[in-house]
Design an enzyme around this catalytic site. Structure first.
Site, PDB file in Angstrom:
ATOM      1  N   ASN A 296       0.777  -1.097   0.008  1.00 11.03           N
ATOM      2  CA  ASN A 296      -0.043  -0.191   0.093  1.00 11.03           C
ATOM      3  C   ASN A 296       0.774   1.265   0.165  1.00 11.03           C
ATOM      4  O   ASN A 296       0.544   2.433   0.393  1.00 11.03           O
ATOM      5  CB  ASN A 296      -1.150   0.010   1.310  1.00 11.03           C
ATOM      6  CG  ASN A 296      -1.950  -1.085   1.278  1.00 11.03           C
ATOM      7  OD1 ASN A 296      -2.696  -1.333   0.135  1.00 11.03           O
ATOM      8  ND2 ASN A 296      -2.549  -1.591   2.182  1.00 11.03           N
TER       9      ASN A 296
ATOM     10  N   HIS B 238       2.924   2.487   2.059  1.00 10.06           N
ATOM     11  CA  HIS B 238       3.190   3.103   3.409  1.00 10.06           C
ATOM     12  C   HIS B 238       4.060   2.202   4.351  1.00 10.06           C
ATOM     13  O   HIS B 238       3.988   0.916   3.952  1.00 10.06           O
ATOM     14  CB  HIS B 238       2.198   3.529   3.814  1.00 10.06           C
ATOM     15  CG  HIS B 238       1.053   2.677   4.737  1.00 10.06           C
ATOM     16  ND1 HIS B 238      -0.051   2.884   5.088  1.00 10.06           N
ATOM     17  CD2 HIS B 238       1.252   1.377   4.543  1.00 10.06           C
ATOM     18  CE1 HIS B 238      -0.733   1.895   5.539  1.00 10.06           C
ATOM     19  NE2 HIS B 238      -0.077   0.863   5.120  1.00 10.06           N
TER      20      HIS B 238
ATOM     21  N   CYS C  21       3.093   6.974   7.400  1.00 11.20           N
ATOM     22  CA  CYS C  21       4.752   7.302   7.169  1.00 11.20           C
ATOM     23  C   CYS C  21       5.199   6.649   5.878  1.00 11.20           C
ATOM     24  O   CYS C  21       5.199   5.769   5.692  1.00 11.20           O
ATOM     25  CB  CYS C  21       5.710   6.746   8.325  1.00 11.20           C
ATOM     26  SG  CYS C  21       7.301   6.945   7.945  1.00 11.20           S
TER      27      CYS C  21
END
Length: 420
Positions: free
Chosen positions: A318, A320, A355
């Site tokens: 995904n 991240h 993040c």
């Protein structure tokens, strides 16, 4: 003349031999009695000429069949081959038997490596020797076994907390897959994939009673339950596969995020219909940790670690950072003496935002209670992982530590407060 010379080259003929002996050789001569079974006998030649014969089938050389005459032996000291019988015409099975024996011995060794002598006989049926996992408990629980590998242990010869959390994540995804709910996303159901939705964890609590060691086999059970209107709870129990002892308990909350807008989303009715049939109506395996923590920044933190950046291998599908990676970053700022002399007993993580691969992070840790906690034998720490330069919060956390070795615990007098 030619025939006589050829015969003389094969059979020594005395110069005083009568012509009658020579004439007998024109019709093949008498080369001795040949037994139908292939036995050899001496020639009954009148001049004492003795020839040993071998009545075996003609051989082939370079694809050409050799005549009977080529197989005759004139040296009395040469020993002929064994009689051709039914037994020695059979193929040589020794190589095949050796291969079969090797296979059986290898299979027996693998079988013996599985310790079937469990202390609980009812655990035998729950073994998952190949680690594929399966649905149990009437379709509500997914169970999978993991063997602790040498590269999953740390300096203490026990599995790291990151290893345990990777097992939790793996069983969660395999649960979705084995239930037939896996779409084309990372743990997304088909209806979620249609709407570009995927799961993100908002809170994770892990309690470790005992860490497994190298060679141990752990059994991980996981299930899901409803949690509010737009979230889902997932719990885990980790047991020692040999004894059934509970090693770790974990509980988590999950919500949906849109892959395009990167915003949280409500659970669509179509998705709820897919997943609610698997919900278990049970309380969490861990009581919710709702303790309010004081504000933590670079001025109140005891230890700060700057310049943490994700690598490409830290990202999941995904795009991240994988949630397990945050644990390692949080512990980067933990006091060195705590890490060396204590072991992590519990951890609570609250995920605030994503993040990404270009983020630069700062890890902050504060000791709750300061040096006074040394006297109790348990240390509480507060953690914060945020974007460097006073940016947004990524993860807030709290850890509890217990002594590793009693004889080393008494040597700790204070903790340094400089940046780690």
């Amino acid at each position: 003349m030619v025939a006589t010379a050829a015969t003389a080259s094969l059979f020594p003929i005395s110069s005083s031999q009568p012509d009658s002996a020579k004439n007998s050789g024109k019709h093949g001569g008498s080369f001795g009695n040949v037994d139908p079974r292939g036995l050899k006998s001496k020639s009954r030649s009148s001049n004492g000429l003795q020839v040993k014969t071998n009545a075996q089938a003609p051989a082939k050389v370079n694809g050409t069949r050799i005549g009977v005459m080529d197989g005759l032996k004139t040296d009395d000291n040469v020993t002929s081959g064994a009689p051709r019988t039914f037994i020695n015409q059979l193929p040589d099975w020794s190589m095949l038997l050796a291969a079969i024996t090797t296979i059986f011995l290898a299979a027996e060794k693998q079988w013996m490596m599985l310790d079937w002598k469990t202390k609980r006989p009812d655990m035998l049926a729950d073994l998952d020797p190949f680690g594929f996992g399966r649905i149990v408990e009437d379709g509500f629980v997914f169970r999978q076994n993991f063997s602790i590998r040498s590269y999953e242990i740390g300096a203490d010869r026990t599995a790291s907390v990151e290893t345990l959390m990777n097992h939790l994540q793996e069983t969660a995804l395999n649960h979705v897959k084995n239930a037939g709910l896996l779409g084309d996303g990372f743990g997304s159901t088909p209806e979620m994939s249609k709407r570009n939705l995927f799961w993100v964890v908002t809170k994770m609590q892990v309690l470790v009673d005992r860490y497994p060691t190298w060679g141990d086999v752990v059994q991980v059970d996981t299930w899901v339950a409803a949690s509010g209107k737009n979230s889902m709870r997932r719990d885990w129990l980790v047991r020692d596969c040999k004894t059934g002892e509970i090693l770790t308990r974990a509980s988590s909350n999950w919500v949906m995020m849109n892959k395009v807008t990167r915003r949280l989303s409500k659970i669509p009715d179509e998705v709820r219909t897919e997943i609610e049939q698997y919900f278990v109506d049970t309380p969490p395996v861990i009581d919710d940790d709702s303790i309010k923590l004081p504000k933590l920044d670079e001025h109140t933190a005891d230890h700060v670690r700057n310049g943490l950046t994700p690598k490409w291998s830290d990202l999941d599908v995904n795009q991240h950072v994988n949630n397990v990676k945050y644990v390692g970053w949080i512990l980067e700022s933990a006091p060195q003496r705590v890490v060396e002399n204590y072991e992590l007993a519990s951890i609570t993580l609250e995920y605030r935002r994503e993040c990404m691969k270009d983020s630069v992070l700062q890890s902050l840790t504060s000791l709750l209670g300061g040096d006074a906690t040394v006297a109790t034998g348990v240390i509480d720490c507060q953690h914060l992982l945020r974007l460097e330069g006073g940016g947004g919060e990524i993860v807030k956390g709290r850890t509890k530590w217990r002594p590793k070795y009693a004889n080393r615990f008494k040597n700790i007098n204070h903790f340094p407060t400089e940046s780690g």
